[in-house]
Design an enzyme around this catalytic site. Structure first.
Site, PDB file in Angstrom:
ATOM      1  N   SER A  14       4.780   6.767   2.395  1.00  0.00           N
ATOM      2  CA  SER A  14       5.424   5.479   2.675  1.00  0.00           C
ATOM      3  C   SER A  14       4.777   4.396   1.830  1.00  0.00           C
ATOM      4  O   SER A  14       3.552   4.374   1.669  1.00  0.00           O
ATOM      5  CB  SER A  14       5.224   5.087   4.149  1.00  0.00           C
ATOM      6  OG  SER A  14       5.642   6.105   5.024  1.00  0.00           O
ATOM      7  N   HIS A  47       0.837   5.103   1.510  1.00  0.00           N
ATOM      8  CA  HIS A  47       0.127   5.900   2.517  1.00  0.00           C
ATOM      9  C   HIS A  47       0.788   7.274   2.585  1.00  0.00           C
ATOM     10  O   HIS A  47       2.020   7.366   2.654  1.00  0.00           O
ATOM     11  CB  HIS A  47       0.210   5.197   3.883  1.00  0.00           C
ATOM     12  CG  HIS A  47      -0.526   5.938   4.945  1.00  0.00           C
ATOM     13  ND1 HIS A  47      -1.903   5.923   5.047  1.00  0.00           N
ATOM     14  CD2 HIS A  47      -0.090   6.738   5.954  1.00  0.00           C
ATOM     15  CE1 HIS A  47      -2.272   6.679   6.069  1.00  0.00           C
ATOM     16  NE2 HIS A  47      -1.200   7.187   6.638  1.00  0.00           N
ATOM     17  N   ASN A  61       0.857  -1.190   0.000  1.00  0.00           N
ATOM     18  CA  ASN A  61       0.000   0.000   0.000  1.00  0.00           C
ATOM     19  C   ASN A  61       0.890   1.236   0.000  1.00  0.00           C
ATOM     20  O   ASN A  61       2.029   1.183   0.466  1.00  0.00           O
ATOM     21  CB  ASN A  61      -0.873  -0.004   1.262  1.00  0.00           C
ATOM     22  CG  ASN A  61      -1.828   1.179   1.319  1.00  0.00           C
ATOM     23  OD1 ASN A  61      -2.421   1.558   0.307  1.00  0.00           O
ATOM     24  ND2 ASN A  61      -1.974   1.777   2.492  1.00  0.00           N
ATOM     25  N   ASP A 118      -2.401   0.431   8.270  1.00  0.00           N
ATOM     26  CA  ASP A 118      -1.224   1.262   7.984  1.00  0.00           C
ATOM     27  C   ASP A 118      -0.055   0.925   8.913  1.00  0.00           C
ATOM     28  O   ASP A 118       0.816   1.777   9.168  1.00  0.00           O
ATOM     29  CB  ASP A 118      -1.558   2.765   8.090  1.00  0.00           C
ATOM     30  CG  ASP A 118      -2.668   3.180   7.142  1.00  0.00           C
ATOM     31  OD1 ASP A 118      -2.729   2.630   6.030  1.00  0.00           O
ATOM     32  OD2 ASP A 118      -3.485   4.037   7.514  1.00  0.00           O
TER      33      ASP A 118
HETATM   34  C1  GRF Z   1      -2.881   9.001  -2.404  1.00  0.00           C
HETATM   35  O1  GRF Z   1      -2.525  10.142  -1.697  1.00  0.00           O
HETATM   36  C2  GRF Z   1      -2.535   7.761  -1.619  1.00  0.00           C
HETATM   37  O2  GRF Z   1      -1.381   7.874  -0.878  1.00  0.00           O
HETATM   38  C3  GRF Z   1      -3.723   7.634  -0.712  1.00  0.00           C
HETATM   39  O3  GRF Z   1      -4.823   7.999  -1.502  1.00  0.00           O
HETATM   40  C4  GRF Z   1      -4.400   8.896  -2.537  1.00  0.00           C
HETATM   41  C5  GRF Z   1      -4.809   8.279  -3.833  1.00  0.00           C
HETATM   42  O4  GRF Z   1      -4.596   9.135  -4.919  1.00  0.00           O
HETATM   43  N1  GRF Z   1      -3.799   6.303  -0.169  1.00  0.00           N
HETATM   44  P1  GRF Z   1      -4.731   8.561  -6.402  1.00  0.00           P
HETATM   45  O5  GRF Z   1      -6.111   7.897  -6.497  1.00  0.00           O
HETATM   46  O6  GRF Z   1      -3.626   7.599  -6.632  1.00  0.00           O
HETATM   47  O7  GRF Z   1      -4.667   9.762  -7.293  1.00  0.00           O
END
Ligand code: GRF
Length: 233
Positions: free
Chosen positions: A141, A114, A112, A150
């Site tokens: 991260s 985050h 993932n 997370d």
């Molecule tokens: C990103 O900031 C990611 O880190 C978080 O959700 C957002 C997703 O953005 N988990 P996208 O859909 O990839 O534009």
């Protein structure tokens, strides 16, 4: 996308815009990430899924709202995921918390991204919380997914400064720019044959550099030397 049997099979899970997913596809198409994107799944109508479909990726929408409960939704998700036979599953803006049982079934294959420097700011609204705390640094991260939200082992991070006058929008944009570099970089590393992914017994163990292989998966000189020495005997 043509599937090259030598390359790890990647599936993306997303919920919305999909900018990270699209950057990962760009990196694969440019030859920077040696993987095959075999599919993408969204848990709701998602612009990102449409963009991936336009680029020829096999996409599946599994709307959570169409299922009576989480168990039924996860069963459908699991079946679709298993059908893609992935080596790695990358959550990229997938906004749904998966059950412990689901995560454990896919342990060691699920990553993932985050938007914080974990372990700081797990959960939502990370940018606002970092600003409210007066933090001077923030970032993103990429981590293994474990049942703890997370909380899985961090693989890599990208750091950005928090500037005077930053608001949520400016900080979000600065972090997102780095997310777009970080996720492809991690996948590039994981896609290299020189790095072993975690095994079943210790799914979240650190990656191990294989001393006998170079970054392209070829035998290293040292290994060729050893093989030569054996042959000379
Ligand atoms: C990103 O900031 C990611 O880190 C978080 O959700 C957002 C997703 O953005 N988990 P996208 O859909 O990839 O534009």
């Amino acid at each position: 996308m043509e599937s090259d049997p030598r390359r790890p099979r990647l599936v993306l899970l997303l919920s919305g815009r999909g900018s990270n997913a699209l950057k990962i596809l760009d990196a694969i198409d440019a030859g920077r990430v040696p993987m095959t994107l075999v599919g993408a799944i969204a848990d709701r109508p998602a612009a990102g899924l449409d963009r991936l479909a336009e680029r020829g990726i096999d996409t599946v929408e599994i709307p959570r709202a169409a299922f009576p409960d989480r168990a039924a939704f996860e069963q459908a998700l699991d079946e679709t995921l298993t059908g893609f036979a992935p080596d790695l599953v990358a959550l990229a803006g997938f906004m749904r918390v998966l059950s412990d049982a689901f995560v454990e079934r896919h342990a060691g294959t699920m990553l993932n991204i985050h938007p914080s420097l974990l372990p700081a700011y797990r959960g939502l609204d990370t940018h606002a919380r970092a600003l409210a705390d007066g933090a001077t640094e923030h970032g993103a991260s990429v981590h293994w997914v474990t049942p703890e939200l997370d909380g899985g082992p961090v693989i890599a991070q990208a750091r950005v400064p928090i500037e005077p006058g930053d608001d949520v929008a400016s900080l979000t944009a600065r972090v997102l720019e780095q997310e777009h570099r970080l996720y492809p970089a991690v996948l590039a590393l994981l896609g290299r044959a020189a790095v072993r992914t975690p095994d079943d017994e210790s799914p979240n163990a650190p990656l191990v550099l294989d001393r006998d292989l170079d970054v392209d998966g070829r035998r290293t000189d040292a290994d060729r030397g050893r093989a030569g020495a054996r042959a000379d005997r």
